[in-house]
Design a protein around this motif. Structure first.
Motif, PDB file in Angstrom:
ATOM      1  N   TYR A  95       0.815  -1.211   0.000  1.00 28.71           N
ATOM      2  CA  TYR A  95       0.000   0.000   0.000  1.00 28.71           C
ATOM      3  C   TYR A  95       0.848   1.261   0.000  1.00 28.71           C
ATOM      4  CZ  TYR A  95      -3.603  -3.255   0.978  1.00 28.71           C
ATOM      5  OH  TYR A  95      -4.444  -4.307   0.886  1.00 28.71           O
ATOM      6  N   ARG A 145       0.745  -0.645  18.757  1.00 29.26           N
ATOM      7  CA  ARG A 145       1.525  -1.656  19.488  1.00 29.26           C
ATOM      8  C   ARG A 145       3.003  -1.271  19.606  1.00 29.26           C
ATOM      9  NH1 ARG A 145      -0.013  -6.856  16.069  1.00 29.26           N
ATOM     10  NH2 ARG A 145       0.054  -5.269  14.453  1.00 29.26           N
ATOM     11  N   TYR A 175       6.617  -3.561  19.933  1.00 25.45           N
ATOM     12  CA  TYR A 175       7.099  -4.936  19.888  1.00 25.45           C
ATOM     13  C   TYR A 175       8.365  -5.124  20.708  1.00 25.45           C
ATOM     14  CZ  TYR A 175       4.259  -5.800  15.648  1.00 25.45           C
ATOM     15  OH  TYR A 175       3.249  -5.966  14.738  1.00 25.45           O
ATOM     16  N   GLU A 207       2.196 -11.483   3.406  1.00 23.42           N
ATOM     17  CA  GLU A 207       0.936 -10.746   3.521  1.00 23.42           C
ATOM     18  C   GLU A 207       0.266 -10.907   4.878  1.00 23.42           C
ATOM     19  OE1 GLU A 207      -1.383 -12.234   0.293  1.00 23.42           O
ATOM     20  OE2 GLU A 207      -0.270 -11.128  -1.226  1.00 23.42           O
ATOM     21  N   ALA A 261      -6.286  -9.446  22.083  1.00 25.49           N
ATOM     22  CA  ALA A 261      -5.281  -8.584  22.733  1.00 25.49           C
ATOM     23  C   ALA A 261      -5.705  -7.133  22.567  1.00 25.49           C
ATOM     24  CB  ALA A 261      -3.917  -8.799  22.099  1.00 25.49           C
ATOM     25  N   GLY A 291       6.291 -12.315  23.005  1.00 24.94           N
ATOM     26  CA  GLY A 291       6.830 -11.293  22.100  1.00 24.94           C
ATOM     27  C   GLY A 291       7.756 -11.877  21.044  1.00 24.94           C
TER      28      GLY A 291
END
Ligand SMILES: Cc1cc2nc3c(=O)[nH]c(=O)nc-3n(C[C@H](O)[C@H](O)[C@H](O)COP(=O)(O)OP(=O)(O)OC[C@H]3O[C@@H](n4cnc5c(N)ncnc54)[C@H](O)[C@@H]3O)c2cc1C
Length: 433
Positions: A58, A68, A70, A180, A203, A336
């Motif tokens: 995109y 989020r 990470y 994807e 979550a 994680g």
């Protein structure tokens, strides 16, 4: 360099509301489908080889910025630094200590082992990286390296991943790397099966900070495995995992939250007032944090364990495909590890193609022997993580008393076993692997 053959305008079944940028159809060596973190990283790694690479993704973010943060291990950090996609320090916070608590209050403290501290200047166990900043940095680096892209402008926020997939199919590439994510439309058309096991949890992610003053986090991260009663007076208890991850850099005073709960509790947490949210947070942190308030929106994700049978195959005699990242496997965020495993896929594919370039360049890029070697290596590497994460999740989700004894005794014993703890930390940090 890639050869751009022709220019296309939207036509036929592609006449929709979206504004298409000039969609280029190319002959390239490698087409990467998906411009998420794994897709962008794979494109930047593979463009270091003597091969032409194109990315299909995109042009602008589809939704609001991903809230989020990470946990990124040292191997992933190294990969991101190598491709110049490591965001600025204000977006990457070192975790110095991790405090994990079981449902009966047993604590495991994680510190970086001394044997590891000597190998690098940093004392970090892991790094908490803000996803929005990471995605922006990768997009900037792709632009800087002028990696050709096939793109769809999503400015009118129409979401349809399959449409860009259709455009990507028209790229003439010997190897297509599909990144994807777990809902990949391209994968649906391939001869491979995906097993999906929903965890029955969602979550919630948001950012919080202290209401009164600026209490710095000092690089401390926290995680609670709780059994809680959602209805007052009810004997029924449900399982949740709450993580508080330090953000804002060394001097930061905020935390990114990842709160995995049942679907019902997730929708309550998403819609409750700020004060109610603080109260719920205080209760789930067992009173350790009594004045944290959310200051960003709250976003949610369904959680599913998924593993895909075949990670590589052929479209035809000259063109093949491989899977990387969440498209091949997705796990519960409790440890994680999801993105770390995806970045390790990208690195492994890069190494296999580098070896081909140096030692067997006669072998075609679409040769399945090459791609199956990548697939075997990665399946073997991720298997223990997927199993471990699944066992921990099931152990805590279970209502059987015996599981309760095992998990709480397990916590206690684990905390005293220095060598096992050190081994576990090294595995999670991906040191010496
Ligand atoms: C709440 C939560 C917390 C997490 N925390 C951590 C953590 O602390 N550490 C960690 O390592 N991992 C973590 N993860 C896992 C991590 O989010 C994923 O592993 C990671 O996002 C996978 O990246 P990806 O690029 O493979 O897939 P995605 O992030 O899903 O990206 C795929 C991209 O491809 C695009 N796309 C889809 N279809 C097409 C198409 N046909 N053509 C072109 N583009 C397409 C999508 O729009 C998207 O941009 C967490 C996950 C959750 C849900």
């Amino acid at each position: 360099m890639p050869l751009v053959d022709s220019l296309l305008t939207p036509a036929g079944d592609l006449q929709h509301k979206e504004t298409y940028n000039l969609v280029m159809i190319s002959n390239v060596d490698i087409c990467i489908r998906g411009r998420g973190v794994v897709g962008g990283t794979t494109a930047l790694l593979l463009s270091r080889l003597n091969l032409s690479v194109q990315v299909a993704g995109y042009a602008s973010p589809k939704q609001a910025e991903d809230i989020r943060a990470y946990a990124i291990n040292s191997k992933s950090k190294h990969i991101l630094e190598l491709i110049n996609a490591w965001p600025g320090e204000e977006y990457c916070t070192e975790v110095q200590q991790m405090h994990v608590r079981s449902d009966e209050g047993e604590i495991v403290e994680f510190l970086k082992p001394n044997s590891v501290s000597n190998q690098s200047q940093s004392n970090a166990l892991t790094w908490i990286v803000e996803v929005g900043a990471l995605e922006r940095k990768i997009a900037e680096t792709l632009e800087k390296h002028k990696i050709p892209k096939l793109m769809l402008d999503m400015s009118d926020s129409v979401e349809d991943d399959s449409r860009i997939g259709k455009q990507a199919e028209r790229v003439n590439a010997r190897l297509t790397v599909i990144c994807e994510g777990s809902k990949s439309p391209s994968k649906a058309n391939l001869h491979t099966k995906t097993s999906k096991h929903p965890y029955g949890q969602f979550a919630l992610a948001t950012h919080v900070k202290s209401k009164n003053g600026h209490a710095k986090h000092f690089g401390n991260a926290y995680q609670w495995f709780n059994k809680i009663s959602t209805d007052k007076g009810s004997a029924l208890k449900e399982f949740e995992i709450l993580a508080l991850l330090p953000i804002g850099g060394k001097e930061g005073d905020s935390y990114a939250i990842v709160w995995s709960t049942s679907k019902e509790r997730n929708s309550q947490l998403k819609t409750m007032s700020s004060d109610e949210f603080s109260e719920a947070l205080c209760s789930s942190t067992k009173g350790l944090f009594d004045d944290l308030v959310p200051f960003t929106d709250r976003q949610t994700w369904p959680l599913t364990l998924s593993t895909t049978q075949a990670w590589s195959g052929s479209f035809n005699a000259q063109q093949s495909w491989v899977l990387c990242g969440d498209c091949a496997h997705s796990v519960h965020p409790l440890s994680g590890m999801g993105l770390n495993l995806g970045l390790a896929d990208a690195w492994s594919l890069y190494e296999h193609l580098l070896t081909r370039e140096q030692k067997s360049s006669w072998r075609d890029l679409s040769d399945l022997r090459l791609l199956k070697a990548y697939e075997r290596e990665r399946k073997l590497a991720i298997y223990p993580y997927v199993q471990f994460i699944d066992i921990v999740q099931r152990l805590f989700a279970s209502d059987y008393a015996i599981y309760g004894i095992v998990r709480n005794k397990g916590f206690k014993v684990f905390n005293t076993l220095g060598a096992l703890k050190e081994w576990t930390i090294k595995r999670a940090m991906q040191i010496n692997l």
